[in-house]
Every structure is written in structure tokens, then in C-alpha cells.
Write a protein that holds these residues in place. Structure first.
Motif, PDB file in Angstrom:
ATOM      1  N   ILE A  15       5.769   5.716  14.071  1.00 30.43           N
ATOM      2  CA  ILE A  15       5.363   6.270  12.779  1.00 30.43           C
ATOM      3  C   ILE A  15       6.179   7.521  12.486  1.00 30.43           C
ATOM      4  CG2 ILE A  15       3.396   6.978  11.358  1.00 30.43           C
ATOM      5  CD1 ILE A  15       1.612   5.903  13.708  1.00 30.43           C
TER       6      ILE A  15
ATOM      7  N   LYS B 193      -0.968   0.570   8.346  1.00 27.84           N
ATOM      8  CA  LYS B 193      -1.664   1.775   8.826  1.00 27.84           C
ATOM      9  C   LYS B 193      -2.827   1.399   9.735  1.00 27.84           C
ATOM     10  CE  LYS B 193      -2.315   3.907   4.825  1.00 27.84           C
ATOM     11  NZ  LYS B 193      -2.718   5.005   3.902  1.00 27.84           N
ATOM     12  N   ARG B 194      -3.505   0.311   9.405  1.00 24.81           N
ATOM     13  CA  ARG B 194      -4.619  -0.148  10.260  1.00 24.81           C
ATOM     14  C   ARG B 194      -4.089  -0.587  11.627  1.00 24.81           C
ATOM     15  NH1 ARG B 194      -7.725  -5.290  10.692  1.00 24.81           N
ATOM     16  NH2 ARG B 194      -9.759  -4.741  11.549  1.00 24.81           N
TER      17      ARG B 194
ATOM     18  N   ALA C  78      -1.379   0.442  13.041  1.00 30.47           N
ATOM     19  CA  ALA C  78      -0.932   1.654  13.727  1.00 30.47           C
ATOM     20  C   ALA C  78      -2.108   2.394  14.346  1.00 30.47           C
ATOM     21  CB  ALA C  78      -0.187   2.563  12.756  1.00 30.47           C
ATOM     22  N   ARG C  79      -3.230   2.469  13.626  1.00 31.07           N
ATOM     23  CA  ARG C  79      -4.403   3.169  14.161  1.00 31.07           C
ATOM     24  C   ARG C  79      -4.977   2.430  15.370  1.00 31.07           C
ATOM     25  NH1 ARG C  79      -5.520   4.168   8.553  1.00 31.07           N
ATOM     26  NH2 ARG C  79      -6.835   2.309   8.440  1.00 31.07           N
TER      27      ARG C  79
ATOM     28  N   ILE D  46       6.254   3.168   8.828  1.00 34.42           N
ATOM     29  CA  ILE D  46       5.663   2.584  10.039  1.00 34.42           C
ATOM     30  C   ILE D  46       6.536   1.426  10.471  1.00 34.42           C
ATOM     31  CG2 ILE D  46       3.691   1.335  11.009  1.00 34.42           C
ATOM     32  CD1 ILE D  46       1.898   2.870   9.054  1.00 34.42           C
TER      33      ILE D  46
ATOM     34  N   PRO E 167       2.440  10.363   6.488  1.00 37.36           N
ATOM     35  CA  PRO E 167       3.245   9.246   6.993  1.00 37.36           C
ATOM     36  C   PRO E 167       4.247   8.740   5.945  1.00 37.36           C
ATOM     37  CG  PRO E 167       1.037   8.490   6.450  1.00 37.36           C
ATOM     38  CD  PRO E 167       1.020   9.984   6.295  1.00 37.36           C
TER      39      PRO E 167
ATOM     40  N   TRP F 271       1.226  -1.860   3.276  1.00 36.26           N
ATOM     41  CA  TRP F 271       1.239  -0.510   3.842  1.00 36.26           C
ATOM     42  C   TRP F 271      -0.139  -0.152   4.408  1.00 36.26           C
ATOM     43  CZ3 TRP F 271       3.900   3.182   5.875  1.00 36.26           C
ATOM     44  CH2 TRP F 271       3.455   4.506   5.868  1.00 36.26           C
ATOM     45  N   GLU F 272      -1.190  -0.509   3.689  1.00 40.84           N
ATOM     46  CA  GLU F 272      -2.546  -0.252   4.180  1.00 40.84           C
ATOM     47  C   GLU F 272      -2.824  -1.041   5.453  1.00 40.84           C
ATOM     48  OE1 GLU F 272      -4.504   2.075   2.884  1.00 40.84           O
ATOM     49  OE2 GLU F 272      -2.807   2.475   1.529  1.00 40.84           O
TER      50      GLU F 272
END
Length: 248
Positions: free
Chosen positions: A24, A70-71, A73-74, A39, A36, A66-67
């Protein structure tokens, strides 16, 4: 700023969950908080393409993807932080000292400094063996298998080098975690220095116990990361990922 979480890589994983490596890229916004920008995922992110080293990149311009990125990545970040940094880096790392201390240190005052803390860690680790590891929560709720946890933990322990370690410096006024970490480090350092000064004579008198404690740790530690791997058996992608791990 780049934050990297090394996911499944070449470790044993199941086919039910995705666990890609995630990189990231952040910039500091005007308010001092990280924002951010990009990713990058390395590894499978669906049930069809199983290439462990496929690369995908996402930015805020990708909308819903993108959303989703991010999920992912989390999730990868949470799992690697718990498995590598928390479980291996804190609990298993500390257990090495608990075993060696109980074997060797009796009369030296350092036992009174360390044993209360190490006793709590050993109790927690005993429970983690069944609750979290095998057959526990992590293999059931994530892509990491029980064998994968063992291999990751061994590699993680083999990569540690605490010489000259210190907490990171805050990157902005809003970096409250780094500020708290540095404050805690100063408090611990002050207390340990005070303890050594107050008990210096007896610590020195019983130093042979610490010598044996140190030898026990060295002789029973896990191998240095990659020191037992025949690189000729690895693919170019595996070599590149290992090089990136060491560098990071």
C-alpha cells in the motif's frame, strides 16, 4: 510511504480464502494522517486464477474495485500483523526467553525482573496452542493452514535482529501511536537501568547464570531466515519475494 504485508507467498494455504501479499502506497495529507494512493496485490484474489505471483494494482479511480481492494488489504494486514508481528514476534519470541530463563537463572536478580512477565506469556501461549493454532481459529477462519503457521513462525523468528532496535520516529504530529511507543520505551529503559544499578553487585556475582542463559538461547534458536534453503530449488518469483522480505 509504503506498507507491505506478506501474505500466502509459498506457505501452505487452503483453497477457501484469498491471502495475497499486499503493498500500500500512502502520502501524508495536510492534516498529518496517511492517505492511500495505490494498492498492489501479489497472489490469487479469486477462486479461478491460482498463480501465487500474479500482480494487480488499484487506485481510487477504480471505484468499487478500489473499495474491494481496501478490504483485501485490511484482511491481509490484520492476519499478517497477528500471525507474524503479534504471535511470532511477541509471544513465541518471548517464550524462548521464558524457557531459557527457567532452565538457568535462580540466584541472579534478573530473574525477579523477568519471571513475572515471562510466566504470563507462557500461560497465554499454552492456551494459544489449541485455541488459535491447531485445530484452532486461524486455520478455520483464514487461508493459513496449521503447517503454514508453523513455517511462517519459524521464518519470522529467524528474521529478527533486535540489535540497536528503537521505536520508530513519528512521521507527523498526528502519529499518536509512535509518540506513545517512544514514551513507553523511555519508561521501560529508565526502570531497567534503575534496577541494574540497584542490584549491580549481585547481578555481577551471579553472572554465570546469565552466561548459561545466553548460551541456551543461542544454541536452541531457530535457523537464520533462508540459511537452510537451497536457492537453486526456488523459482525466480520465490527468490524475488524472499529478497523483498529481507529488505523490508
Amino acid at each position: 510511504y509504503w506498507v507491505k504485508y506478506f501474505g500466502g507467498c509459498s506457505y501452505p494455504t487452503n483453497d477457501e480464502y484469498a491471502f495475497p501479499t499486499v503493498e500500500i502506497q500512502f502520502e501524508l495529507a495536510e492534516n498529518g494522517l496517511p492517505l492511500p494512493l495505490k494498492i498492489k496485490t501479489i497472489g490469487p484474489i479469486n477462486a479461478f486464477n491460482k498463480d501465487r505471483y500474479q500482480v494487480h494494482e488499484f487506485t481510487p479511480n477504480d471505484g468499487e474495485k478500489w473499495e474491494q481492494a481496501k478490504r483485501v488489504a485490511r484482511v491481509t494486514g490484520a492476519l499478517t500483523a497477528e500471525a507474524d508481528d503479534h504471535f511470532a514476534g511477541t509471544h513465541l519470541n518471548t517464550e524462548q526467553y521464558a524457557i531459557a530463563l527457567r532452565r538457568n537463572v535462580r540466584k541472579n536478580p534478573i530473574a525477579t525482573l523477568l519471571l513475572p512477565h515471562l510466566k504470563e506469556v507462557a500461560l497465554i501461549n499454552h492456551t494459544a496452542d489449541t485455541v488459535l493454532i491447531g485445530p484452532g481459529y486461524i486455520p478455520k477462519a483464514s487461508a493459513v493452514t496449521e503447517d503454514g503457521i508453523v513455517e511462517r513462525a519459524k521464518d519470522t523468528l529467524g528474521a529478527f535482529d533486535w540489535k540497536n532496535w528503537k521505536p520508530m520516529e513519528p512521521i507527523s504530529d498526528r502519529h499518536t501511536y509512535a509518540k506513545a511507543e517512544n514514551l513507553f520505551w523511555e519508561l521501560v529503559e529508565d526502570f531497567v537501568e534503575y534496577f541494574f544499578k540497584e542490584n549491580e553487585a549481585l547481578i555481577e556475582k551471579e553472572w554465570y547464570e546469565i552466561y548459561c542463559f545466553s548460551n541456551d538461547l543461542v544454541n536452541n534458536s531457530v535457523p537464520l531466515f533462508l540459511s537452510t534453503v537451497d536457492e537453486s530449488t526456488l523459482s525466480d518469483s520465490e527468490k524475488a519475494m524472499n529478497k523483498e522480505k529481507v529488505k523490508y
